[in-house]
Design a protein around this motif. Structure first.
Motif, PDB file in Angstrom:
ATOM      1  N   PHE A 382      29.363  54.767  57.263  1.00  0.00           N
ATOM      2  CA  PHE A 382      29.194  55.855  58.229  1.00  0.00           C
ATOM      3  C   PHE A 382      30.500  56.643  58.202  1.00  0.00           C
ATOM      4  O   PHE A 382      31.370  56.469  59.047  1.00  0.00           O
ATOM      5  N   PRO A 383      30.679  57.518  57.207  1.00  0.00           N
ATOM      6  CA  PRO A 383      31.965  58.190  57.007  1.00  0.00           C
ATOM      7  C   PRO A 383      32.327  59.103  58.176  1.00  0.00           C
ATOM      8  O   PRO A 383      31.454  59.636  58.866  1.00  0.00           O
ATOM      9  N   SER A 384      33.605  59.282  58.381  1.00  0.00           N
ATOM     10  CA  SER A 384      34.076  60.153  59.461  1.00  0.00           C
ATOM     11  C   SER A 384      33.558  61.572  59.297  1.00  0.00           C
ATOM     12  O   SER A 384      33.291  62.268  60.276  1.00  0.00           O
ATOM     13  N   MET A 387      30.232  61.436  60.973  1.00  0.00           N
ATOM     14  CA  MET A 387      30.340  61.214  62.408  1.00  0.00           C
ATOM     15  C   MET A 387      30.911  62.435  63.119  1.00  0.00           C
ATOM     16  O   MET A 387      30.521  62.753  64.253  1.00  0.00           O
ATOM     17  N   ASP A 388      31.834  63.133  62.483  1.00  0.00           N
ATOM     18  CA  ASP A 388      32.424  64.330  63.088  1.00  0.00           C
ATOM     19  C   ASP A 388      31.355  65.341  63.483  1.00  0.00           C
ATOM     20  O   ASP A 388      31.499  66.049  64.486  1.00  0.00           O
ATOM     21  N   LYS A 389      30.285  65.397  62.715  1.00  0.00           N
ATOM     22  CA  LYS A 389      29.244  66.410  62.951  1.00  0.00           C
ATOM     23  C   LYS A 389      28.435  66.121  64.219  1.00  0.00           C
ATOM     24  O   LYS A 389      27.705  66.989  64.704  1.00  0.00           O
ATOM     25  N   TYR A 390      28.562  64.919  64.756  1.00  0.00           N
ATOM     26  CA  TYR A 390      27.841  64.552  65.972  1.00  0.00           C
ATOM     27  C   TYR A 390      28.648  64.851  67.239  1.00  0.00           C
ATOM     28  O   TYR A 390      28.154  64.614  68.342  1.00  0.00           O
ATOM     29  N   PHE A 391      29.865  65.353  67.100  1.00  0.00           N
ATOM     30  CA  PHE A 391      30.732  65.566  68.260  1.00  0.00           C
ATOM     31  C   PHE A 391      31.184  67.021  68.344  1.00  0.00           C
ATOM     32  O   PHE A 391      31.350  67.699  67.324  1.00  0.00           O
TER      33      PHE A 391
END
Length: 402
Positions: A382-384, A387-391
């Motif tokens: 689950f690369p950063s 994950m960044d795109k969810y915040f």
């Protein structure tokens, strides 16, 4: 009522209706919180939205109520880990990632003071009681695994009312007051079934070894596999189903019992991890040969694969335990830091692997009974960058300064 009506629609249409309804529902804010400004699934890039195709219509994909969340105080925080089961190697591996990797890192960074762990051993009422106790003890966030969609909703609302955010990994809850981390398990089940049926040559008898019926990850994987069998492989026949409780010794016993009472051929075994090593042990003990099974990352089956390279063509890390826990932990920490989750449920892609990817992780004299997990690097799983795109305000959670 809504759910009954959705059953009459095709899956894609039903999923779209649920997303639309979720986006229209108002989000209740507790004291000290603003109304959510996230836009759920629509706020994600198209490439990320693609991870939700065929997702269960029941899964909440609306705006997260935690998009503007601010904790009661700055770090270091106290975290509650509400574990509902500790009886298998998967849960042990997740707890090991917490104790050996994450807790030391976040303590050193001054972000976490301690983690309070509770165990309910599959007793729903006890887990609900323990969650409320964690809230009353003053934890700053709660994380749990593999929850059924609705069982914990009352306890989650209790936490919400006390300004304690709630996080779920390896499954989702329908409560609007939580954030979940998971895969698209229906699609995962399709891939798992496709992989097995291809290894079988597209025909033959399949024994289905389910994990925990009633848990979202299990049920959606099962549904995906059966859809593939029904629509793409007319030569595949599912001749029986047993339940392993995601535990290798139980998987071994139930498969041996099935084989003893079904003398006909078993040409493939659909199984979820953990449980695959128990299936392998049963097949070896039966003396009836070892047909293809779904390989999901346990070291014992990887060892057998290394010894028999033509056995299967690929494996699937559907839910590597340490990586799953770490992804949810990082989502939780980002939320406490005010990064603002955009959506209630965060998806990550499936992680396939080849024999060459795991062979180097095994010793020359590996053990086919080994039950450790061979996991991809967490940064790859689950690369950063994903994950960044969810915040709304993404940042490295370990670099937060308060």
């Amino acid at each position: 009522m809504l759910r009954e009506g959705l059953r009459r629609f095709p899956r894609r249409i039903a999923a779209g209706i649920v997303v639309l309804v979720a986006l229209l529902l108002p989000v209740v804010a507790t004291a000290g919180q603003e109304k959510s400004t996230a836009n759920g699934l629509k706020s994600l890039p198209k490439s990320v939205q693609a991870l939700y195709v065929h997702a269960n219509p029941q899964e909440p994909t609306g705006p997260s109520p935690l998009v503007n969340f601010k904790p009661k105080h700055g770090p270091p925080w106290v975290i509650g880990y509400s574990s509902e089961y500790a009886g298998n190697n998967w849960r042990s591996a997740a707890l090991n990632r917490l104790n050996k990797v994450l807790l030391p890192q976040y303590k050193k960074a001054g972000l976490v003071k301690k983690v309070i762990v509770t165990q309910s051993n599959l007793n729903n009422q006890l887990q609900i009681q323990q969650i409320k106790q964690l809230v009353d003890q003053g934890v700053d966030a709660i994380i749990t695994c593999c929850a059924a969609p609705t069982v914990l909703n009352g306890a989650i609302k209790y936490a919400w009312n006390h300004h304690v955010p709630f996080f779920v990994y390896n499954g989702y809850v329908t409560s609007p007051y939580a954030v979940s981390e998971l895969g698209n398990y229906y699609v995962d089940g399709q891939h798992m079934g496709e992989q097995l049926f291809q290894a079988m040559g597209g025909k033959g008898n399949v024994l289905d070894v389910a994990g925990f019926p009633g848990i979202t990850s299990n049920d959606n994987v099962e549904a995906g596999m059966r859809q593939v069998a029904k629509t793409r492989y007319p030569g595949i026949k599912i001749i029986g189903s047993v339940t392993s409780q995601d535990t290798d010794p139980i998987a071994k016993n139930v498969v041996l019992q099935f084989l003893a009472s079904h003398p006909g051929s078993v040409d493939g075994v659909f199984t979820q991890s953990p449980g695959e090593v128990g299936v392998l042990q049963a097949l070896l003990q039966s003396g009836r040969g070892v047909p293809p099974i779904v390989v999901g990352g346990e070291s014992g089956t990887a060892c057998y694969w290394k010894q028999h390279p033509s056995w299967v063509k690929a494996g699937l890390n559907t839910w590597p335990p340490g990586d799953e826990f770490q992804a949810a932990w990082e989502i939780m920490m980002r939320t406490l830091e005010g990064q603002g989750p955009k959506i209630q449920s965060m998806h990550r892609p499936l992680a396939p692997f080849k024999l060459k990817d795991v062979a180097s992780q095994l010793p020359a004299k590996c053990d086919t009974n080994g039950n450790l997990f061979l996991e991809p690097p967490a940064a790859k799983y689950f690369p950063s960058s994903l994950m960044d795109k969810y915040f709304t305000h993404p940042a490295n959670p370990l670099k937060y300064k308060g």
